[in-house]
Design a protein around this motif. Structure first.
Motif, PDB file in Angstrom:
ATOM      1  N   MET A   1       0.834  -1.200   0.000  1.00 27.76           N
ATOM      2  CA  MET A   1       0.000   0.000   0.000  1.00 27.76           C
ATOM      3  C   MET A   1       0.872   1.254   0.000  1.00 27.76           C
ATOM      4  N   LYS A   2       0.502   2.198  -0.829  1.00 29.78           N
ATOM      5  CA  LYS A   2       1.167   3.489  -0.842  1.00 29.78           C
ATOM      6  C   LYS A   2       0.233   4.551  -0.273  1.00 29.78           C
ATOM      7  N   THR A   3       0.827   5.670   0.087  1.00 32.40           N
ATOM      8  CA  THR A   3       0.038   6.819   0.523  1.00 32.40           C
ATOM      9  C   THR A   3       0.196   7.920  -0.509  1.00 32.40           C
ATOM     10  N   TYR A   4      -0.920   8.311  -1.082  1.00 36.65           N
ATOM     11  CA  TYR A   4      -0.955   9.392  -2.056  1.00 36.65           C
ATOM     12  C   TYR A   4      -1.432  10.661  -1.344  1.00 36.65           C
ATOM     13  N   ILE A   5      -0.571  11.678  -1.328  1.00 41.50           N
ATOM     14  CA  ILE A   5      -0.882  12.941  -0.671  1.00 41.50           C
ATOM     15  C   ILE A   5      -1.181  13.972  -1.764  1.00 41.50           C
ATOM     16  N   PHE A   6      -2.403  14.462  -1.765  1.00 47.36           N
ATOM     17  CA  PHE A   6      -2.846  15.338  -2.840  1.00 47.36           C
ATOM     18  C   PHE A   6      -3.018  16.780  -2.389  1.00 47.36           C
ATOM     19  N   ASP A   7      -2.563  17.680  -3.242  1.00 51.98           N
ATOM     20  CA  ASP A   7      -3.013  19.066  -3.212  1.00 51.98           C
ATOM     21  C   ASP A   7      -4.458  19.080  -3.726  1.00 51.98           C
ATOM     22  N   ARG A 170       1.044  26.803   6.089  1.00 50.59           N
ATOM     23  CA  ARG A 170       0.681  26.345   4.748  1.00 50.59           C
ATOM     24  C   ARG A 170       1.918  25.790   4.046  1.00 50.59           C
ATOM     25  N   LYS A 171       1.683  24.996   3.028  1.00 51.08           N
ATOM     26  CA  LYS A 171       2.787  24.572   2.165  1.00 51.08           C
ATOM     27  C   LYS A 171       3.467  25.814   1.572  1.00 51.08           C
ATOM     28  N   PRO A 172       4.775  25.859   1.504  1.00 52.25           N
ATOM     29  CA  PRO A 172       5.724  24.760   1.631  1.00 52.25           C
ATOM     30  C   PRO A 172       6.340  24.583   3.023  1.00 52.25           C
ATOM     31  N   GLU A 173       5.675  25.051   4.072  1.00 54.72           N
ATOM     32  CA  GLU A 173       6.214  24.879   5.422  1.00 54.72           C
ATOM     33  C   GLU A 173       6.390  23.383   5.706  1.00 54.72           C
ATOM     34  N   LYS A 174       7.616  22.979   5.999  1.00 57.00           N
ATOM     35  CA  LYS A 174       7.924  21.560   6.185  1.00 57.00           C
ATOM     36  C   LYS A 174       7.061  20.929   7.269  1.00 57.00           C
ATOM     37  N   ALA A 175       6.790  21.672   8.338  1.00 61.06           N
ATOM     38  CA  ALA A 175       6.047  21.115   9.475  1.00 61.06           C
ATOM     39  C   ALA A 175       4.639  20.683   9.088  1.00 61.06           C
ATOM     40  N   PHE A 176       4.083  21.269   8.038  1.00 67.78           N
ATOM     41  CA  PHE A 176       2.720  20.933   7.616  1.00 67.78           C
ATOM     42  C   PHE A 176       2.667  19.490   7.099  1.00 67.78           C
ATOM     43  N   MET A 177       3.548  19.164   6.170  1.00 73.92           N
ATOM     44  CA  MET A 177       3.584  17.776   5.685  1.00 73.92           C
ATOM     45  C   MET A 177       4.136  16.832   6.742  1.00 73.92           C
ATOM     46  N   GLN A 178       5.087  17.308   7.529  1.00 73.96           N
ATOM     47  CA  GLN A 178       5.681  16.447   8.549  1.00 73.96           C
ATOM     48  C   GLN A 178       4.632  15.967   9.534  1.00 73.96           C
ATOM     49  N   ASP A 183       1.711  11.809  12.123  1.00 76.06           N
ATOM     50  CA  ASP A 183       0.402  11.361  12.621  1.00 76.06           C
ATOM     51  C   ASP A 183       0.102   9.928  12.218  1.00 76.06           C
ATOM     52  N   HIS A 184       0.544   9.547  11.020  1.00 77.91           N
ATOM     53  CA  HIS A 184       0.180   8.230  10.496  1.00 77.91           C
ATOM     54  C   HIS A 184       1.375   7.291  10.364  1.00 77.91           C
ATOM     55  N   HIS A 185       2.502   7.700  10.992  1.00 81.23           N
ATOM     56  CA  HIS A 185       3.706   6.855  11.040  1.00 81.23           C
ATOM     57  C   HIS A 185       4.088   6.360   9.641  1.00 81.23           C
ATOM     58  N   LEU A 186       4.173   7.301   8.710  1.00 80.73           N
ATOM     59  CA  LEU A 186       4.405   6.957   7.312  1.00 80.73           C
ATOM     60  C   LEU A 186       5.898   6.902   6.998  1.00 80.73           C
ATOM     61  N   ASN A 187       6.260   5.936   6.183  1.00 87.02           N
ATOM     62  CA  ASN A 187       7.602   5.846   5.618  1.00 87.02           C
ATOM     63  C   ASN A 187       7.615   6.695   4.347  1.00 87.02           C
ATOM     64  N   VAL A 188       8.526   7.634   4.264  1.00 84.23           N
ATOM     65  CA  VAL A 188       8.523   8.557   3.117  1.00 84.23           C
ATOM     66  C   VAL A 188       8.702   7.812   1.796  1.00 84.23           C
TER      67      VAL A 188
END
Length: 255
Positions: A1-7, A170-178, A183-188
């Motif tokens: 399973m992959k995680t797709y992060i969408f704008d 807001r994006k591109p602030e790194k902390a937003f995506m981080q 939160d979901h313990h995702l592997n990049v």
């Protein structure tokens, strides 16, 4: 399973708004007048523009080194509190609910176009069927984004939604995506960021070590996009990306 992060805007939804129609400001000033905050349409327009600019400056002053976002409800609250004239008309029983109503009405009145891009639904359906996780990472107001996702039929496909105004960044602030990753313990290595802007979507992905797919929905010259991405890659040499020149989201399937 992959995680797709969408704008959202410019990636999944084609939206266009405009502030220059006199009818917008007439409708809004009439709405405020119902609750005793009296403006002419032109007074309301100028006050909105002034208070919006000042709210951005206020928050930027508090967080000078951060890509911040504001909550529009603060602007609409100030428009009520600082009206040129107040009269006793209808009372506001619940200020938060009233402000939410004003936000959604403002967006409805200023919205000219709102539709999903071709193949948006088809692509989200396919990803969902394949068992992938789908997350929204949007620079937006919650009241705007949820309504417009509902209009476009996107809400059922998302496992989680992260909307910038809720967090004040807001994006591109790194902390937003981080936050999403943590939160979901995702592997990049199992994540993909899909967006339409280099300076927002691709930059936040690069900062977090996530691969990116840029959808050229604005049909810009590929050489221009490539130059921006190469500049970004100078700062983040390990950043992996792909450009979908056609802008057709269907091309991401199989990534």
């Amino acid at each position: 399973m992959k995680t797709y992060i969408f704008d959202l805007y410019g990636t999944l939804i084609d939206v266009h708004t405009e502030l220059h129609n006199h009818k917008i400001w007439k409708a809004l000033s009439d709405m405020y007048a119902c609750y005793g905050a009296i403006y002419t349409p032109e007074q309301f327009k100028q006050a909105y523009l002034k208070f919006n600019e000042e709210e951005w400056k206020r928050v930027e002053t508090l967080h000078p080194d951060t890509y911040i976002d504001i909550q529009f409800k603060n602007v609409f609250k100030r428009l009520y509190d600082e009206a040129p004239l107040h009269a006793e008309v209808l009372s506001i029983q619940d200020k938060e609910t009233w402000l939410l109503f004003i936000e959604t009405e403002f967006r409805r009145l200023t919205r000219i176009r709102c539709k999903p891009y071709p193949n948006t639904i088809k692509t989200l359906q396919a990803l969902k069927k394949q068992g992938h996780q789908i997350i929204l990472l949007s620079n937006a107001q919650r009241s705007f984004a949820l309504v417009e996702m509902g209009i476009c039929g996107l809400l059922p496909y998302f496992n989680h939604m992260y909307i910038s105004a809720d967090y004040g960044i807001r994006k591109p602030e790194k902390a937003f995506m981080q936050k999403v990753l943590d939160d979901h313990h995702l592997n990049v290595r199992d994540c993909l960021m899909i967006g339409n802007e280099v300076g927002s979507d691709m930059q936040v992905a690069a900062a977090c070590g996530v691969s990116g797919i840029l959808l050229n929905t604005a049909h810009r010259k590929e050489k221009e996009i490539q130059k921006e991405l190469e500049t970004l890659q100078q700062e983040y040499p390990d950043f992996q990306y792909r450009i979908v020149t056609s802008g057709d989201i269907l091309e991401i399937l199989g990534e």
